[in-house]
Design a protein around this motif. Structure first.
Motif, PDB file in Angstrom:
ATOM      1  N   ARG A  51      10.308   2.603  -1.628  1.00 33.40           N
ATOM      2  CA  ARG A  51      10.038   3.662  -2.576  1.00 33.40           C
ATOM      3  C   ARG A  51       9.036   3.142  -3.592  1.00 33.40           C
ATOM      4  NH1 ARG A  51      12.942   5.762  -7.570  1.00 33.40           N
ATOM      5  NH2 ARG A  51      12.213   7.907  -7.738  1.00 33.40           N
ATOM      6  N   HIS A  52       8.002   3.923  -3.811  1.00 34.36           N
ATOM      7  CA  HIS A  52       7.062   3.575  -4.875  1.00 34.36           C
ATOM      8  C   HIS A  52       7.589   4.184  -6.164  1.00 34.36           C
ATOM      9  CE1 HIS A  52       2.849   3.940  -6.813  1.00 34.36           C
ATOM     10  NE2 HIS A  52       3.497   2.879  -7.228  1.00 34.36           N
ATOM     11  N   VAL A  53       8.068   3.338  -7.049  1.00 34.48           N
ATOM     12  CA  VAL A  53       8.672   3.838  -8.280  1.00 34.48           C
ATOM     13  C   VAL A  53       7.630   4.584  -9.112  1.00 34.48           C
ATOM     14  CG1 VAL A  53       9.890   3.167 -10.370  1.00 34.48           C
ATOM     15  CG2 VAL A  53      10.364   1.985  -8.228  1.00 34.48           C
ATOM     16  N   GLY A  54       6.377   4.149  -8.990  1.00 37.20           N
ATOM     17  CA  GLY A  54       5.313   4.788  -9.755  1.00 37.20           C
ATOM     18  C   GLY A  54       5.212   6.274  -9.471  1.00 37.20           C
ATOM     19  N   CYS A  55       5.105   6.643  -8.197  1.00 36.92           N
ATOM     20  CA  CYS A  55       4.948   8.058  -7.866  1.00 36.92           C
ATOM     21  C   CYS A  55       6.264   8.682  -7.412  1.00 36.92           C
ATOM     22  CB  CYS A  55       3.881   8.240  -6.786  1.00 36.92           C
ATOM     23  SG  CYS A  55       4.363   7.621  -5.168  1.00 36.92           S
ATOM     24  N   GLY A  56       7.284   7.838  -7.203  1.00 35.34           N
ATOM     25  CA  GLY A  56       8.592   8.377  -6.853  1.00 35.34           C
ATOM     26  C   GLY A  56       8.776   8.698  -5.377  1.00 35.34           C
TER      27      GLY A  56
ATOM     28  N   HIS B 115       0.845  -1.193   0.000  1.00 34.00           N
ATOM     29  CA  HIS B 115       0.000   0.000   0.000  1.00 34.00           C
ATOM     30  C   HIS B 115       0.883   1.246   0.000  1.00 34.00           C
ATOM     31  CE1 HIS B 115      -3.651   2.319   0.743  1.00 34.00           C
ATOM     32  NE2 HIS B 115      -2.909   3.069   1.547  1.00 34.00           N
ATOM     33  N   CYS B 116       0.763   2.061  -1.040  1.00 34.81           N
ATOM     34  CA  CYS B 116       1.510   3.321  -1.074  1.00 34.81           C
ATOM     35  C   CYS B 116       0.686   4.381  -0.337  1.00 34.81           C
ATOM     36  CB  CYS B 116       1.781   3.769  -2.508  1.00 34.81           C
ATOM     37  SG  CYS B 116       2.516   5.432  -2.572  1.00 34.81           S
ATOM     38  N   PRO B 117       1.236   4.947   0.728  1.00 40.24           N
ATOM     39  CA  PRO B 117       0.453   5.918   1.502  1.00 40.24           C
ATOM     40  C   PRO B 117       0.260   7.242   0.769  1.00 40.24           C
ATOM     41  CG  PRO B 117       2.660   5.717   2.406  1.00 40.24           C
ATOM     42  CD  PRO B 117       2.555   4.703   1.307  1.00 40.24           C
ATOM     43  N   TYR B 118       0.995   7.466  -0.284  1.00 35.40           N
ATOM     44  CA  TYR B 118       0.820   8.699  -1.068  1.00 35.40           C
ATOM     45  C   TYR B 118      -0.230   8.490  -2.152  1.00 35.40           C
ATOM     46  CZ  TYR B 118       4.922  10.369   1.391  1.00 35.40           C
ATOM     47  OH  TYR B 118       5.782  10.765   2.376  1.00 35.40           O
ATOM     48  N   CYS B 119      -0.131   7.391  -2.876  1.00 34.35           N
ATOM     49  CA  CYS B 119      -1.120   7.103  -3.917  1.00 34.35           C
ATOM     50  C   CYS B 119      -2.410   6.581  -3.302  1.00 34.35           C
ATOM     51  CB  CYS B 119      -0.580   6.050  -4.882  1.00 34.35           C
ATOM     52  SG  CYS B 119       0.832   6.606  -5.823  1.00 34.35           S
ATOM     53  N   GLU B 120      -2.329   6.151  -2.044  1.00 36.79           N
ATOM     54  CA  GLU B 120      -3.469   5.520  -1.376  1.00 36.79           C
ATOM     55  C   GLU B 120      -4.021   4.391  -2.228  1.00 36.79           C
ATOM     56  OE1 GLU B 120      -6.115   8.685  -0.284  1.00 36.79           O
ATOM     57  OE2 GLU B 120      -4.914   9.185   1.482  1.00 36.79           O
TER      58      GLU B 120
END
Ligand SMILES: [Zn+2]
Lengths: 993, 97
Positions: free
Chosen positions: B59-64, B5-10
């Motif tokens: 690190r979420h490569v998608g959103c950086g 779970h990316c806490p930025y992209c939710e």
């Protein structure tokens, strides 16, 4: 028709003969046969030789757990596959198969001498025998072992087939389409749930296909299966046959390998051979059933000795009697049914030998009715027959006491030692297993994933119980999704319930020391090997496994693990769970590399990045080399030139007049914002505050450990905008590192980072005529104030550009950046404008030579992650007045300031020969081996100066200037003198032009 | 393959989109020059190497974006993820189970 095939019987198509070859001989089988069933129909039991002793072996099973009948299959060039299980490979027209581990042929095999010498090859043989003397290892042991080792032949040609891969999201994935799996699917396919049912076999139905007399809800088993599959299909359930669940990974991801063409006579052109599915399931139901265990007795590996359930499968699915005169040895009720079915189909059952003193009355009655002799409380003490079993010796047994035996002639022997739930996939999830003392087996216990285990896979027996359990499991899965449904109920007639007992190796009435009772057939592990391993100190099953190789064959111990464990536990005087069970790992069955690779092979293995100028390079004969993911022009040979000649010409043309180079792959990062300069000060070793807009500087980036990570020229375009360049391979790494610090250490800095590598095409111009040639094309640059290490936004050849004056060659140099879409236009314009100066396109090799002549380093070639700025002679690039930057504190660590570190120096060979990059360096070539190596060559090239040059890292190199070092090579020791790394124009006179 | 779970992209996305970035809550010292060699060594190299719940960076490569996670190193299960800069959450009983 052969005397083993029953006309009209089975699920094979009796009107569709299929011919194939085995070891060069042509046989006829039927559409729907496996290679094993077709050979058995022809009376062929001998299908292979074992790995270690080369003992003759036949198929012991009828499924994917087969350890013995491994064959090579072929469909022409590149399509040879070793170690295919004959029990799984479906017959197709023209299939070419061969047996393995034999020479000169299967019936007479020289390697079988190992079998006579089996006393030498006992457990731990390799560990014991080949330890001494040490000097024998290289010359004698290893070559001999290598020659004899290996299972089957490795294919040598590239695989011309292609392999597909897919993702699938499904609500419920059910593995195994036997009765439990079908019942589970019926429950799960309600309330709109998306359900997927997979089975490794060509047909769904599982054990019901081998038990046609069973009736469910008043219908014969096969009709019931067909009806239910129709219902599932109508309900939208995805039904996938020939599809093996190979691994069960985190969060309900299951890997499925679907075999698409191996069973087809003529695969459609371009059809993938296999497809790997990566399935994410809301709920998983494991309905994989159970695997029958062999009994362990002397001679249990002879061709013709097989699992009772396998004989039943060959009979009902394939219409093949595995023998006309079978004997049965069992400790479980299930084998009685196999005997009855064979008897009912015309075989003369020699005897049912059951280790138990009594059995259920209906079984005893069934045998009496059929006139089958029953020997309760008996065992088989040995078997006879060279290439096929001819007789068994049956003897009464009381505990360990064996009474007087007698020989019973037979042409095959069916055995059953009970059943082991198939829990491989469950084990992949680290689900725990609990020992069930009553059934002497492991059952699933604590779960780690959203899964259900149903049917024989959790120790249930009998169709009614299994169907009810499958239905309940399917409903639980549905409810686990938050959906509701009802549970199907099934009534079963002619059910075949059963129980049994479990044994270690059975006693023998012969010489116990000579008994050959096999546990792991493929690896030739006997009961005695297990006991020997325990005697020699192995206590954990993991040690026993490695010492004996039990369970390490291609079947991963599907048949052998529990028998091995029972015997090891007995030898240790412990309960089996105290000795432990080895871990099952993916894949469940051997899986082709092709299926794992999928599309990621050849040109699609990895993407190839190309610059905007790449088409010109290709059209002009460039030879390319891969650099990171890029393909870069390496050199541009003219007709008749080899690489050396081309590179030398390119180097000389550049030094003499003008060279042009596609530098577009350089990593580029824009650092922008009010705090950009502060950020640069903290990231890079250099001071940036005083760098004026319009100027650039060589930047050095360290890790926090003080070692060089990257470098590149950085231009300050305006007070708050830096154009950073990185090494070609380092761009993504540097951006990630910058982002890391910016996001997590210094979030207060107002800075934006943008990767612009692919936004700019970069063309480098170098040579004494670079300035003269370029000037007329540029607008917007004040040439009176544009010295070396300047940058400007301007136009070049009418294109918007960022122009850098810098040099990576030692000549006057420029790098012209234009938006990538203009890259090719710019290149062509510069080529045209350069004609009067004999402009010469050069590639990466010339770039390397020219930079090496100047001692410019390449990070990652001349440095290796253990090189500090001081080691590389780059202390001048450090902003000494800066209080802090990434890595600064480490530059005063004790190890970093210690004497004797490897330092980057130049090398010139005494004989003028070219050194090899990576070659090790010693100070005294006459010292005893192993020599003390003081460093290695990092860069080595033929140069424009008439002799080769090299760079090297050498311990204490800076203090050894002028000294001689030695580079031992296979063809002799080279002598080289340590020099400065700057070989060309040390005063930088040419840059000032 | 894990779902993270990316806490930025939710959003909960496959592991392929993420990279591991070492132990969490090891802040770079404000003034490294004030640290002794031993203190600096510990900052550089000494890590918890936990068996069980482990605070770590991904690190979420998608959103950086870099974020923190609490992951059980035995089961490989993510217990929670949270944004960089947020305080280290205490391990609640239900999260541990
Ligand atoms: Zn994200």
């Amino acid at each position: 028709m052969s005397r083993y095939r029953i006309p009209g019987k089975g699920r094979v198509d009796h009107s569709a003969p299929v011919s194939f070859t085995f070891d060069g001989k042509t046989y006829r089988g039927l559409r729907g046969d496996s290679v094993a069933s077709a050979l058995l129909a022809n009376g062929v039991h001998l299908m292979g030789r074992s790995f270690k002793y080369h003992r003759p072996r036949g198929a012991v099973s009828a499924g994917s757990e087969e350890p013995n009948a491994l064959i090579g299959t072929s469909r022409g060039a590149g399509r040879f596959e070793p170690n295919t299980r004959a029990t799984v490979q479906e017959l197709r027209a023209g299939l070419v198969t061969e047996s393995q581990n034999k020479w000169p042929n299967l019936s007479f095999d020289v390697g079988a001498i190992n079998d006579r010498a089996y006393m030498l090859f006992s457990a731990g043989f390799y560990y014991k025998t080949f330890m001494w003397p040490k000097s024998f290892w290289d010359k004698i042991y290893e070559p001999v072992i290598r020659g004899a080792a290996g299972l089957g032949k490795s294919p040598t040609e590239p695989d011309p087939d292609h392999y597909a891969s897919r993702y699938l999201h499904t609500d419920v994935l059910i593995v195994g389409a036997g009765p439990a799996g079908i019942a589970a699917a019926l429950s799960a396919a309600q309330s709109g749930a998306d359900v997927t049912l997979v089975d490794e076999n060509p047909e769904m139905g599982g054990s019901l296909l081998s038990d046609p007399a069973v009736q469910i809800d008043g219908k014969p088993a096969w009709d019931w299966v067909e009806g239910q599959l129709g219902r599932l299909r109508a309900a939208g359930v995805r039904l996938m046959t020939r599809t093996t669940a190979i691994g069960y990974y985190h969060q309900n991801m299951v890997g499925l390998c679907q075999r698409l063409t191996d069973h087809l006579d003529n695969p459609p052109k371009g059809a993938p051979r296999e497809r790997m599915w990566r399935v994410r399931a809301g709920q998983v139901v494991l309905a994989q059933g159970a695997l029958e265990k062999p009994l362990v007795f002397d001679g249990n590996d002879r061709p013709g000795v097989m699992l009772a359930s396998a004989a039943q499968t060959y009979l009902h699915k394939y219409g093949v009697k595995v023998g006309n005169n079978p004997a049965v040895i069992t400790s479980h009720d299930s084998a009685w049914y196999a005997a009855f079915d064979l008897s009912d189909n015309g075989a003369k059952v020699a005897a049912i030998i059951d280790t138990r003193d009594s059995v259920r009355p209906d079984l005893a009655e069934g045998a009496r009715k059929r006139g089958i002799e029953v020997l309760n409380g008996h065992t088989v003490t040995t078997t006879k027959g060279r290439l096929r079993v001819k007789s068994v010796r049956a003897a009464p047994v009381r505990g360990t006491h064996v009474g007087t035996g007698r020989s019973i002639p037979c042409d095959c022997l069916l055995m059953s030692g009970g059943w082991t739930p198939s829990l491989h996939l469950f084990s992949h999830t680290k689900g725990s297993l609990a020992w069930d003392g009553a059934s002497n087996t492991f059952l699933p216990d604590r779960k780690t994933e959203e899964c259900e285990i149903a049917g024989a896979g959790r120790g249930l027996w009998g169709y009614e119980a299994v169907l009810a359990d499958g239905a309940a499991a399917g409903l639980r899965a549905l409810e686990g999704l938050g959906r509701a449904g009802h549970e199907g109920r099934f009534t079963v007639a002619n059910d075949r319930p059963g129980t049994g007992v479990s044994h270690t190796e059975l006693p023998t009435d012969g010489n116990a020391g000579k008994a050959r009772a096999f546990i792991d057939f493929q690896n030739d592990v006997t009961a005695k090997d297990i006991r020997l391993a325990v005697r020699e100190g192995m206590r954990s099953i993991e040690h026993v496994k490695r010492y004996t190789t039990n369970g390490m064959a291609t079947d991963q111990g599907k048949m052998s693990n529990i028998n091995g464990l029972m015997i090891a536990a007995d030898a240790l005087g412990k309960q089996p769970p105290q000795v432990g069970l080895t871990t099952f790992r993916p894949p469940y069955t051997p899986t082709s590399f092709g299926a794992f690779c999928g599309y990621l092979r050849g040109e699609t293995f990895q993407l190839t990045r190309k610059t905007p100028i790449d088409p010109w390079a290709e059209a002009n004969g460039a030879v390319f080399e891969p650099v990171a993911q890029w393909r870069r022009a390496w050199y541009f040979p003219k007709p008749g030139e080899d690489m050396h000649a081309a590179v030398l010409r390119e180097c000389k043309a550049t030094r003499a007049s003008l060279g042009i180079f596609d530098a577009s792959t350089l990593g580029k990062i824009e650092v922008a914002g009010p705090d950009a300069v502060e950020f640069m000060n903290r990231m890079y070793t250099n001071p940036w505050t005083k760098l004026a807009p319009g100027r650039c500087r060589y930047g050095l980036l360290l890790g926090e450990d003080g070692f060089i990570r990257d470098d590149g020229v950085i231009g300050r375009l305006s007070p708050d905008l830096f154009h950073v360049t990185t090494t070609t391979g380092g761009a993504a790494r540097v951006l990630t590192m910058m982002e890391d610090y910016l996001q997590t250490e210094w979030p207060e800095l107002d800075v934006w980072l943008t990767s612009t590598t692919e936004q700019w095409a970069t063309v480098a111009l170098n040579g004494p005529n670079a300035l003269t040639m370029l000037k007329p094309l540029v607008e917007g640059v004040n040439w009176d104030d544009f010295p070396h290490m300047s940058c400007a936004e301007c136009t070049v050849a009418g294109l918007p550009a960022r122009l850098f004056r810098l040099s990576f060659t030692g000549e006057v140099g420029f790098e012209v950046n234009v938006p990538a879409r203009h890259g090719l236009t710019l290149w062509k314009a510069l080529m045209e404008a350069g004609k009067p100066y004999d402009i010469c396109p050069y590639g990466t090799e010339t770039m390397h030579v020219l930079r090496a002549e100047k001692g410019y380093i390449i990070v990652g070639q001349d440095t290796d992650g253990t090189v500090t700025p001081a080691d590389a002679g780059l202390e001048w690039a450090i902003g000494k007045a800066k209080k802090d930057f990434v890595g600064k504190r480490s530059l005063s660590r004790p190890d970093i300031v210690a004497k004797g570190r490897k330092q980057l120096v130049g090398l010139l060979t005494e004989d003028g020969s070219l050194l090899q990059e990576g070659a090790q360096i010693v100070l005294d070539p006459n010292q005893p081996k192993p020599m003390k190596m003081v460093g290695h060559v990092t860069s080595s090239y033929q140069s424009t100066m008439g002799h080769p040059i090299a760079m090297a890292v050498i311990e204490g190199g800076f203090d050894k200037m002028g000294e001689t070092v030695f580079i031992p090579m296979p063809d002799g020791v080279r002598k080289a003198k340590i020099t400065s790394t700057v070989f060309y124009d040390p005063q930088n006179e040419r840059l000032k032009a | 393959m894990l779902l993270i779970h990316c806490p930025y992209c939710e959003d909960t996305l496959p592991e392929l989109e993420f990279t591991y970035a070492g132990e969490a809550h090891i802040a770079r010292p404000a003034d490294p020059s004030a640290l002794s060699d031993e203190e600096w060594r510990d900052f550089l190299f000494i890590r918890t190497n936990a068996r069980g719940p482990h605070y770590e960076r991904w690190r979420h490569v998608g959103c950086g974006r870099f974020f923190n996670a609490l992951r059980d190193t035995v089961s490989d299960r993510f217990l929670m993820t949270y944004k960089a800069g947020e305080a280290r959450p205490t391990l609640t009983q239900e999260a541990a189970e």
